[in-house]
Scaffold this active site. Structure first.
Site, PDB file in Angstrom:
ATOM      1  N   CYS A  79      35.550  36.051  33.457  1.00 10.04           N
ATOM      2  CA  CYS A  79      34.797  34.433  33.238  1.00 10.04           C
ATOM      3  C   CYS A  79      32.899  35.389  33.303  1.00 10.04           C
ATOM      4  O   CYS A  79      32.971  36.263  32.725  1.00 10.04           O
ATOM      5  CB  CYS A  79      35.053  33.835  33.705  1.00 10.04           C
ATOM      6  N   HIS A 170      39.724  32.223  34.297  1.00 10.61           N
ATOM      7  CA  HIS A 170      40.008  33.010  36.045  1.00 10.61           C
ATOM      8  C   HIS A 170      41.571  32.469  36.564  1.00 10.61           C
ATOM      9  O   HIS A 170      42.205  31.290  36.942  1.00 10.61           O
ATOM     10  CB  HIS A 170      39.803  31.062  36.252  1.00 10.61           C
ATOM     11  N   GLU A 172      42.470  34.106  39.392  1.00  6.27           N
ATOM     12  CA  GLU A 172      42.649  33.526  40.570  1.00  6.27           C
ATOM     13  C   GLU A 172      43.074  31.942  40.933  1.00  6.27           C
ATOM     14  O   GLU A 172      42.483  31.174  42.265  1.00  6.27           O
ATOM     15  CB  GLU A 172      41.375  34.198  41.249  1.00  6.27           C
TER      16      GLU A 172
END
Length: 196
Positions: A79, A170, A172
């Site tokens: 991002c 994202h 994660e």
């Protein structure tokens, strides 16, 4: 054990650290430029790219980050991290780090309220990846040596250029660690730190 740093100035730092540890590597929050020296790879997390750039300048990270890029060790931008890596940012005269041969556009998928999830077909993964998009950028164009790994809705959202990996979303923020594993596997033997 491979040592993966996460630039810990702003953004989704904790989530990246947890994902790296889940992949069996050592996760290192990087708050000072000197902490870049003993890493095998570095993650530039999602967050707010303008704020991150201001903090990079304040804490004098820019030259050390560019030096790290020149070592050939992998760098992964998610991002806002992708925006930091990009060689060109639409609407801006100068890039940030400018090390990855892509041109990006900020906030390509709307505002925070427009955040969404999508199942992506990513080159190198054996099954779709459920990706979280939050005020995400996208890659407008990629250089001839840049491999496009994924597109969504006609837009490039993940690519690799040499030792640089970037994605709009994202990874994660999910419990699926395959993209982080892909990144860790980019570490070559000659660039692994030797710890005794």
């Amino acid at each position: 054990m491979k040592r993966i740093g996460v630039l810990a100035l702003q953004g989704a730092v904790r989530e990246h650290l947890q994902t790296i540890e889940a992949c069996g590597a050592e996760a290192v929050p990087v708050k000072k430029p000197a902490e870049l020296l003993d890493l095998d790879a570095l993650v530039l997390p999602g967050g707010e790219s303008t704020t991150m750039r201001r903090l990079i300048d304040r804490y004098r990270f820019m030259d050390p980050l560019r030096d790290f890029a020149e070592t050939g060790k992998p760098m992964f931008g998610t991002c806002a991290g992708l925006i930091l890596l990009a060689g060109e940012v639409a609407g801006y005269e100068e890039p940030h780090l400018g090390v990855m041969d892509v041109k990006v556009e900020r906030n390509s998928f709307g505002r925070q309220i427009d955040s969404f999830e999508a199942d992506l077909e990513i080159k190198g993964l054996d099954a779709p990846f459920n990706a979280v998009f939050i005020r995400a950028p996208h890659i407008i164009s990629a250089g001839p040596d840049t491999e496009v790994l994924c597109e969504y809705d006609g837009k490039i959202v993940m690519a690799r250029n040499a030792q640089f990996l970037g994605c709009s979303f994202h990874p994660e923020l999910t419990l699926d660690h395959r993209i982080t594993e892909y990144f860790i596997n980019m570490i070559s033997v000659e660039h692994q730190s030797i710890t005794i």
